[in-house]
Write a protein that holds these residues in place. Structure first.
Motif, PDB file in Angstrom:
ATOM      1  N   ALA A   1       0.829  -1.217   0.000  1.00  0.00           N
ATOM      2  CA  ALA A   1       0.000   0.000   0.000  1.00  0.00           C
ATOM      3  C   ALA A   1       0.856   1.256   0.000  1.00  0.00           C
ATOM      4  N   HIS A   2       2.079   1.127   0.502  1.00  0.00           N
ATOM      5  CA  HIS A   2       3.014   2.258   0.519  1.00  0.00           C
ATOM      6  C   HIS A   2       4.033   2.180  -0.614  1.00  0.00           C
ATOM      7  N   GLY A   3       3.801   1.280  -1.561  1.00  0.00           N
ATOM      8  CA  GLY A   3       4.632   1.248  -2.761  1.00  0.00           C
ATOM      9  C   GLY A   3       5.855   0.368  -2.708  1.00  0.00           C
ATOM     10  N   TYR A   4       5.969  -0.476  -1.673  1.00  0.00           N
ATOM     11  CA  TYR A   4       7.145  -1.343  -1.565  1.00  0.00           C
ATOM     12  C   TYR A   4       6.865  -2.707  -2.207  1.00  0.00           C
ATOM     13  N   PRO A   5       7.782  -3.224  -3.028  1.00  0.00           N
ATOM     14  CA  PRO A   5       7.589  -4.519  -3.699  1.00  0.00           C
ATOM     15  C   PRO A   5       7.827  -5.687  -2.759  1.00  0.00           C
ATOM     16  N   ALA A   6       6.826  -5.977  -1.951  1.00  0.00           N
ATOM     17  CA  ALA A   6       6.926  -7.014  -0.921  1.00  0.00           C
ATOM     18  C   ALA A   6       6.230  -8.282  -1.385  1.00  0.00           C
ATOM     19  N   VAL A   7       6.839  -9.437  -1.060  1.00  0.00           N
ATOM     20  CA  VAL A   7       6.286 -10.746  -1.416  1.00  0.00           C
ATOM     21  C   VAL A   7       6.548 -11.729  -0.284  1.00  0.00           C
ATOM     22  N   VAL A   8       5.853 -12.846  -0.319  1.00  0.00           N
ATOM     23  CA  VAL A   8       6.169 -13.943   0.590  1.00  0.00           C
ATOM     24  C   VAL A   8       7.507 -14.536   0.169  1.00  0.00           C
ATOM     25  N   SER A   9       8.398 -14.739   1.122  1.00  0.00           N
ATOM     26  CA  SER A   9       9.677 -15.371   0.818  1.00  0.00           C
ATOM     27  C   SER A   9       9.505 -16.877   0.816  1.00  0.00           C
ATOM     28  N   GLY A  10       9.685 -17.500  -0.345  1.00  0.00           N
ATOM     29  CA  GLY A  10       9.511 -18.941  -0.443  1.00  0.00           C
ATOM     30  C   GLY A  10       8.108 -19.346  -0.022  1.00  0.00           C
ATOM     31  N   ALA A  11       8.043 -20.354   0.860  1.00  0.00           N
ATOM     32  CA  ALA A  11       6.755 -20.805   1.380  1.00  0.00           C
ATOM     33  C   ALA A  11       6.284 -19.963   2.553  1.00  0.00           C
TER      34      ALA A  11
END
Length: 306
Positions: A249-259
């Motif tokens: 929501a603040h523009g950071y490219p965040a993802v789940v790491s692995g599982a």
């Protein structure tokens, strides 16, 4: 041939698989390491001393994943394994989506490779083939073996990989929680099939991810979008899901790491990492541990000890 008395030092990086859209394909090596000293003995037994992560928790005999992977590697190249004494100094968290099991598998393979130096030649394809068979899939073991950003796939000849060098502006930030989630549990939440539109969506994003990681970090936010796996696993890690939503929501490219349940943020510069860490610290109740890590470009290393 007797290998007794040979000693090697092994260092293996943590990894983050998927990177959002690249499910079971993309992986990134990170500068957080398990370091081991492995000694071949003539006692035909295995002993393991563990310091740091896993101390008092993991097996300390031949069922230890590093030890069993080393023994399996000897068998894979037609050699009888010697006795082994392993001293492990572990920093990669277990059950957090940072490739700890892949690192242990690769550590055992690298140890065997070092002990067999001069007797057996290991190609990259042979190393990846053994590692993928032991781990079950190549997306974590490929970057652990070779470093950098890796694309892994399976051909008729076996698993293959391509290593790519990451743009110097890409600055990884990892948020590590106290909770754990098993890879098996995460995979159980995946559907057997997905809508055609979602598959096309991920093909485009994973292609864009390669471009973003290599030459256009400003595209990382769009490149980390995913419709294949993260939403299906969200209920199993609510704190992770909530924190990723806050970051994105603040523009950071965040993802789940692995599982999961760790979070990988692929920031476009070191300054963004500090801002993202402050946002999570002030905006969530979960006690995340923030680690600002470099990309590891070497992968697993093994050095003989005289």
């Amino acid at each position: 041939m007797s290998f007794a008395g040979r000693r090697v030092s092994v260092k293996v990086p943590a990894t983050s698989a998927n990177l959002g859209p690249g499910f079971d394909t993309l992986g990134l090596a990170l500068a957080m390491y398990d370091e081991l000293t492995v000694t071949a003995t003539d006692e035909k037994s295995v002993t393991v001393d563990v310091h740091g992560v896993g101390e008092g928790e993991v097996a300390v005999d031949e069922t230890n994943l590093v030890a069993s992977s080393a023994i399996a590697t000897f068998a894979a190249v037609g050699q009888e394994a010697p006795g082994l004494h392993i001293e492990a100094r572990n920093a990669i968290p277990h059950g957090r989506g940072l490739g700890s099991s892949g690192a242990a598998v690769v550590a055992g393979i690298a140890a065997a490779q070092g002990l067999l130096e001069g007797s057996v030649t290991f190609t990259e394809d042979l190393l990846l083939g053994i590692a993928s068979e032991l781990e079950g899939h190549p997306d974590n073991v490929a970057p652990a073996l070779f470093g950098g950003l890796t694309i892994a796939w399976t051909s008729e000849e076996g698993p293959r990989h391509k290593k790519l060098m990451v743009h110097r502006g890409v600055s990884p930030l990892v948020f590590i929680p106290e909770s754990t989630l098993s890879t098996r549990r995460a995979r159980e939440l995946q559907p057997a099939s997905v809508p055609h539109a979602d598959a096309v969506f991920n093909v485009s994003r994973s292609s864009l991810m390669v471009a973003a990681m290599l030459q256009s970090p400003e595209l990382l936010f769009q490149a980390t979008e995913d419709k294949l796996h993260q939403s299906y696993r969200a209920a199993a890690m609510p704190d992770t899901t909530e924190t990723i939503a806050l970051l994105r929501a603040h523009g950071y490219p965040a993802v789940v790491s692995g599982a999961g349940p760790s979070i990988l943020v692929l920031c476009d510069g070191p300054g963004d990492r500090l801002d993202a860490a402050r946002l999570v610290e002030s905006g969530t109740a979960t006690p995340w541990r923030a680690e600002m890590l470099a990309v590891d470009f070497k992968g697993a290393t093994v050095v003989p000890i005289s």
